[in-house]
Scaffold this motif. Structure first.
Motif, PDB file in Angstrom:
ATOM      1  N   THR A 162      17.057   4.985 -13.950  1.00 12.94           N
ATOM      2  CA  THR A 162      18.317   5.314 -14.630  1.00 12.94           C
ATOM      3  C   THR A 162      18.246   6.690 -15.261  1.00 12.94           C
ATOM      4  OG1 THR A 162      18.776   2.978 -15.050  1.00 12.94           O
ATOM      5  CG2 THR A 162      19.951   4.584 -16.403  1.00 12.94           C
ATOM      6  N   ASN A 163      17.167   6.975 -15.983  1.00 15.65           N
ATOM      7  CA  ASN A 163      17.005   8.310 -16.555  1.00 15.65           C
ATOM      8  C   ASN A 163      16.990   9.383 -15.471  1.00 15.65           C
ATOM      9  OD1 ASN A 163      16.994   7.535 -19.211  1.00 15.65           O
ATOM     10  ND2 ASN A 163      14.852   7.992 -19.605  1.00 15.65           N
ATOM     11  N   ALA A 164      16.378   9.066 -14.348  1.00  9.18           N
ATOM     12  CA  ALA A 164      16.334  10.026 -13.249  1.00  9.18           C
ATOM     13  C   ALA A 164      17.735  10.328 -12.725  1.00  9.18           C
ATOM     14  CB  ALA A 164      15.455   9.489 -12.121  1.00  9.18           C
ATOM     15  N   GLU A 165      18.601   9.331 -12.714  1.00 11.10           N
ATOM     16  CA  GLU A 165      19.985   9.550 -12.293  1.00 11.10           C
ATOM     17  C   GLU A 165      20.696  10.531 -13.222  1.00 11.10           C
ATOM     18  OE1 GLU A 165      24.142   7.019 -11.586  1.00 11.10           O
ATOM     19  OE2 GLU A 165      22.275   5.958 -12.032  1.00 11.10           O
ATOM     20  N   LEU A 166      20.443  10.400 -14.514  1.00 10.23           N
ATOM     21  CA  LEU A 166      21.019  11.355 -15.467  1.00 10.23           C
ATOM     22  C   LEU A 166      20.560  12.773 -15.165  1.00 10.23           C
ATOM     23  CD1 LEU A 166      22.375  12.292 -18.131  1.00 10.23           C
ATOM     24  CD2 LEU A 166      20.341  11.503 -19.342  1.00 10.23           C
ATOM     25  N   PRO A 221      14.342  18.863  -6.910  1.00  5.43           N
ATOM     26  CA  PRO A 221      15.453  18.290  -6.127  1.00  5.43           C
ATOM     27  C   PRO A 221      15.133  16.984  -5.402  1.00  5.43           C
ATOM     28  CG  PRO A 221      14.503  20.178  -4.998  1.00  5.43           C
ATOM     29  CD  PRO A 221      13.858  20.135  -6.341  1.00  5.43           C
ATOM     30  N   LYS A 222      13.865  16.636  -5.230  1.00  5.02           N
ATOM     31  CA  LYS A 222      13.531  15.348  -4.615  1.00  5.02           C
ATOM     32  C   LYS A 222      13.739  14.229  -5.636  1.00  5.02           C
ATOM     33  CE  LYS A 222      12.040  17.309  -0.790  1.00  5.02           C
ATOM     34  NZ  LYS A 222      12.742  17.176   0.503  1.00  5.02           N
ATOM     35  N   LYS A 223      13.614  12.979  -5.199  1.00  6.86           N
ATOM     36  CA  LYS A 223      13.867  11.849  -6.077  1.00  6.86           C
ATOM     37  C   LYS A 223      12.769  11.683  -7.122  1.00  6.86           C
ATOM     38  CE  LYS A 223      16.844   8.875  -3.276  1.00  6.86           C
ATOM     39  NZ  LYS A 223      17.024   7.512  -2.720  1.00  6.86           N
ATOM     40  N   LEU A 224      13.201  11.375  -8.344  1.00  3.49           N
ATOM     41  CA  LEU A 224      12.314  11.041  -9.437  1.00  3.49           C
ATOM     42  C   LEU A 224      12.593   9.615  -9.899  1.00  3.49           C
ATOM     43  CD1 LEU A 224      12.558  14.303 -11.591  1.00  3.49           C
ATOM     44  CD2 LEU A 224      10.493  13.481 -10.451  1.00  3.49           C
ATOM     45  N   GLY A 225      11.659   9.033 -10.625  1.00  2.00           N
ATOM     46  CA  GLY A 225      11.893   7.741 -11.269  1.00  2.00           C
ATOM     47  C   GLY A 225      11.892   6.545 -10.346  1.00  2.00           C
ATOM     48  N   VAL A 226      11.453   6.735  -9.090  1.00  2.00           N
ATOM     49  CA  VAL A 226      11.424   5.630  -8.134  1.00  2.00           C
ATOM     50  C   VAL A 226      10.147   5.702  -7.298  1.00  2.00           C
ATOM     51  CG1 VAL A 226      13.925   5.339  -7.930  1.00  2.00           C
ATOM     52  CG2 VAL A 226      12.764   6.991  -6.453  1.00  2.00           C
ATOM     53  N   ASN A 255       0.855  -1.183   0.000  1.00  2.00           N
ATOM     54  CA  ASN A 255       0.000   0.000   0.000  1.00  2.00           C
ATOM     55  C   ASN A 255       0.892   1.234   0.000  1.00  2.00           C
ATOM     56  OD1 ASN A 255      -2.402  -1.769   0.621  1.00  2.00           O
ATOM     57  ND2 ASN A 255      -1.243  -2.029   2.519  1.00  2.00           N
ATOM     58  N   LEU A 256       0.351   2.342  -0.457  1.00  2.00           N
ATOM     59  CA  LEU A 256       1.180   3.539  -0.628  1.00  2.00           C
ATOM     60  C   LEU A 256       0.381   4.773  -0.239  1.00  2.00           C
ATOM     61  CD1 LEU A 256       3.583   4.264  -3.513  1.00  2.00           C
ATOM     62  CD2 LEU A 256       1.748   5.901  -3.119  1.00  2.00           C
ATOM     63  N   LEU A 257       1.022   5.643   0.535  1.00  2.00           N
ATOM     64  CA  LEU A 257       0.389   6.884   0.986  1.00  2.00           C
ATOM     65  C   LEU A 257       1.115   8.084   0.409  1.00  2.00           C
ATOM     66  CD1 LEU A 257      -1.758   8.192   2.895  1.00  2.00           C
ATOM     67  CD2 LEU A 257       0.068   8.306   4.633  1.00  2.00           C
ATOM     68  N   ILE A 258       0.366   8.984  -0.202  1.00  2.00           N
ATOM     69  CA  ILE A 258       0.902  10.232  -0.746  1.00  2.00           C
ATOM     70  C   ILE A 258       0.398  11.383   0.106  1.00  2.00           C
ATOM     71  CG2 ILE A 258       0.900  11.784  -2.741  1.00  2.00           C
ATOM     72  CD1 ILE A 258       0.350   9.267  -4.474  1.00  2.00           C
ATOM     73  N   VAL A 259       1.313  12.214   0.561  1.00  2.00           N
ATOM     74  CA  VAL A 259       0.949  13.425   1.289  1.00  2.00           C
ATOM     75  C   VAL A 259       1.503  14.613   0.519  1.00  2.00           C
ATOM     76  CG1 VAL A 259       1.169  14.727   3.434  1.00  2.00           C
ATOM     77  CG2 VAL A 259       0.916  12.234   3.503  1.00  2.00           C
ATOM     78  N   ASN A 260       0.621  15.522   0.162  1.00  2.00           N
ATOM     79  CA  ASN A 260       0.965  16.643  -0.723  1.00  2.00           C
ATOM     80  C   ASN A 260       1.533  16.079  -2.033  1.00  2.00           C
ATOM     81  OD1 ASN A 260       0.030  18.576   1.128  1.00  2.00           O
ATOM     82  ND2 ASN A 260       1.977  18.504   2.229  1.00  2.00           N
ATOM     83  N   ASN A 261       2.782  16.375  -2.365  1.00  2.00           N
ATOM     84  CA  ASN A 261       3.310  15.909  -3.656  1.00  2.00           C
ATOM     85  C   ASN A 261       4.356  14.814  -3.516  1.00  2.00           C
ATOM     86  OD1 ASN A 261       5.313  17.547  -2.568  1.00  2.00           O
ATOM     87  ND2 ASN A 261       6.003  18.274  -4.570  1.00  2.00           N
ATOM     88  N   LEU A 262       4.503  14.261  -2.314  1.00  2.00           N
ATOM     89  CA  LEU A 262       5.539  13.259  -2.070  1.00  2.00           C
ATOM     90  C   LEU A 262       4.945  11.935  -1.598  1.00  2.00           C
ATOM     91  CD1 LEU A 262       8.176  15.436  -0.152  1.00  2.00           C
ATOM     92  CD2 LEU A 262       8.070  14.972  -2.608  1.00  2.00           C
ATOM     93  N   ILE A 263       5.684  10.858  -1.866  1.00  2.00           N
ATOM     94  CA  ILE A 263       5.327   9.553  -1.321  1.00  2.00           C
ATOM     95  C   ILE A 263       5.722   9.554   0.151  1.00  2.00           C
ATOM     96  CG2 ILE A 263       5.751   7.075  -1.416  1.00  2.00           C
ATOM     97  CD1 ILE A 263       6.430   7.468  -4.410  1.00  2.00           C
ATOM     98  N   SER A 264       4.751   9.405   1.022  1.00  2.00           N
ATOM     99  CA  SER A 264       4.992   9.509   2.466  1.00  2.00           C
ATOM    100  C   SER A 264       5.281   8.158   3.108  1.00  2.00           C
ATOM    101  CB  SER A 264       3.786  10.149   3.144  1.00  2.00           C
ATOM    102  OG  SER A 264       3.940  10.167   4.548  1.00  2.00           O
TER     103      SER A 264
END
Length: 444
Positions: A378-382, A393-398, A45-54
């Protein structure tokens, strides 16, 4: 969901955000999670708070019943990060070159706005844009004025006279220094610079305008008129000037280049990413790996269809370039080169509505897992190479706690059947970007 209902839903979301009533919490229950990095999925299960995965949990996630929480039953479907296209041109993808060159900037921008929405609805939540005036579009998307992916803009591609980005008329040389800028230069699609000092200035201009990375044309191109495919463009000193200016701003330079000489010159100058490289050889591939530079490679496959007439100079260049695609991917695998995925959608509306088809083409070289990882984490790392110029600046692609909530819920398992992503209207059940629901086909 029909297009009209989707537009009304998104308008309601954006208006509620404007008036301070945006949904704050989304709970997605019972999903099979592909985190963008590991081949094995996890049920949870996954919880999102505002724009981030909480929070991500295999156990039920409690929520505050008094909070404004949207609860979605994932029904055991496949949840993954939003897709990332590391080489595209949002301002030019949905118009032919003839239409583009004969339209005013307002019309071009209106077309790009529609393209941006279409691209997000295909599951692409982030773009690295590598030529064109996309900064304004990026700002409008980020402020919620229009719908579209996140954009890492390069601004104008910088080219030498007679290079891949030279779209001047044939009789425009020798150029009168007092002459008005060409249409493509005036509106920042491409800009011409000759000599290290001019390159330095043009790079600084793009950084001033908001570029997150810099794009140079370092070799011949298919769509351009004056340059044969085999020519190298810019001297090492000119490219070094661009690298120095970009590094002063904490970011990097990528180059358009197909051939060994163009790639090697760029690498010696300190360029950190090569885009295309279809005509690369073994020695150059090893050099790229030794330099720990990135390769942003596109699956250009000759399927008999082309924008260019058979036998035309552009078609011949295209066929020559495409003939090297398989070798380029094999070299990338042989030397374990950091390889990104991009589509290079340009001047071809039919291509831009079938982005996922390029992912499917990669099955010639990679497994579905390797492809999905490339198009997400991988693209997010680039993208992180933009350093302090990174607008996100937060993590993308994961799918990780603390990462941006850019999420797709898929009907089917693309780790088993990647082709289902091509039928995105039906198979993408849920699209969330930055914590906002843009599509939801699941029952309420």
């Amino acid at each position: 969901m029909c297009p009209i209902k989707r537009k009304l839903l998104v308008m309601a979301i954006l208006l509620s955000s404007f008036y301070g009533m945006a949904q704050k919490t989304i709970l997605i229950n019972d999903v099979q999670i592909f985190n963008g990095k590991d081949e094995k999925t996890t049920k949870g299960n996954l919880l999102i708070v505002n724009n981030l995965i909480s929070k991500i949990s295999t156990a039920p996630i409690p929520t505050d019943k008094s909070a404004n929480t949207t609860i979605i039953d994932g029904k055991g479907k496949f949840l993954m990060p939003g897709l990332i296209d590391a080489h595209t041109h949002i301002m030019m993808e949905s118009m032919s070159v003839t239409e583009l060159m004969n339209s005013d900037i307002q019309y071009i921008t209106a077309i790009a706005m529609k393209s941006a929405e279409k691209d997000l609805m295909q599951g692409f939540t982030t773009f690295r844009d590598l030529a064109g005036p996309a900064v304004g579009l990026q700002k409008a998307i980020d402020r919620g004025l229009i719908i579209g992916p996140r954009i890492y803009p390069s601004g104008a591609m910088i080219s030498q006279t007679g290079g891949h980005g030279d779209f001047l008329s044939p009789n425009a040389v020798p150029k009168d220094m007092a002459a008005n800028l060409d249409f493509t230069e005036r509106y920042n699609f491409g800009i011409i610079a000759d000599g290290a000092d001019q390159v330095l200035k043009r790079v600084r201009e793009q950084l001033r305008l908001g570029a997150t990375q810099i794009k140079l044309a370092a070799g011949g191109g298919v769509s351009s008129t004056y340059d044969p495919l085999d020519v190298s463009q810019f001297t090492e000193a000119e490219m070094k000037a661009a690298v120095d200016a970009a590094e002063n701003w904490g970011t990097y330079v990528t180059v358009h280049a197909y051939t060994p000489r163009a790639i090697q010159t760029a690498l010696r100058a300190g360029v950190r990413c090569i885009d295309h490289a279809q005509l690369i050889d073994d020695e150059t591939a090893k050099m790229l790996a030794d330099k720990k530079a990135w390769l942003s490679l596109q699956p250009f496959i000759d399927e008999g269809k082309s924008l260019y007439a058979d036998g035309s100079p552009n078609r011949i260049k295209q066929q020559t370039m495409m003939s090297g695609t398989e070798k380029a991917y094999n070299f990338a695998k042989k030397y374990n080169i950091k390889t990104a995925f991009g589509t290079d959608c340009l001047f071809e509306p039919e291509h831009s509505v079938k982005r996922a088809g390029d992912l499917v083409k990669l099955l010639r070289f990679y497994t579905p897992y390797e492809i999905l990882k490339m198009a997400t984490s991988t693209n997010a790392e680039l993208l992180t190479m933009s350093g302090p110029r990174n607008p996100y600046p937060k993590k993308l692609g994961v799918i990780e706690e603390g990462a941006y909530a850019d999420i797709l819920l898929v009907d089917g398992n693309p780790l088993i059947n990647l082709n289902i992503l091509e039928d995105y209207d039906k198979t993408l059940l849920l699209i969330i970007k930055d914590g906002v629901i843009y599509k939801n086909l699941l029952s309420k």
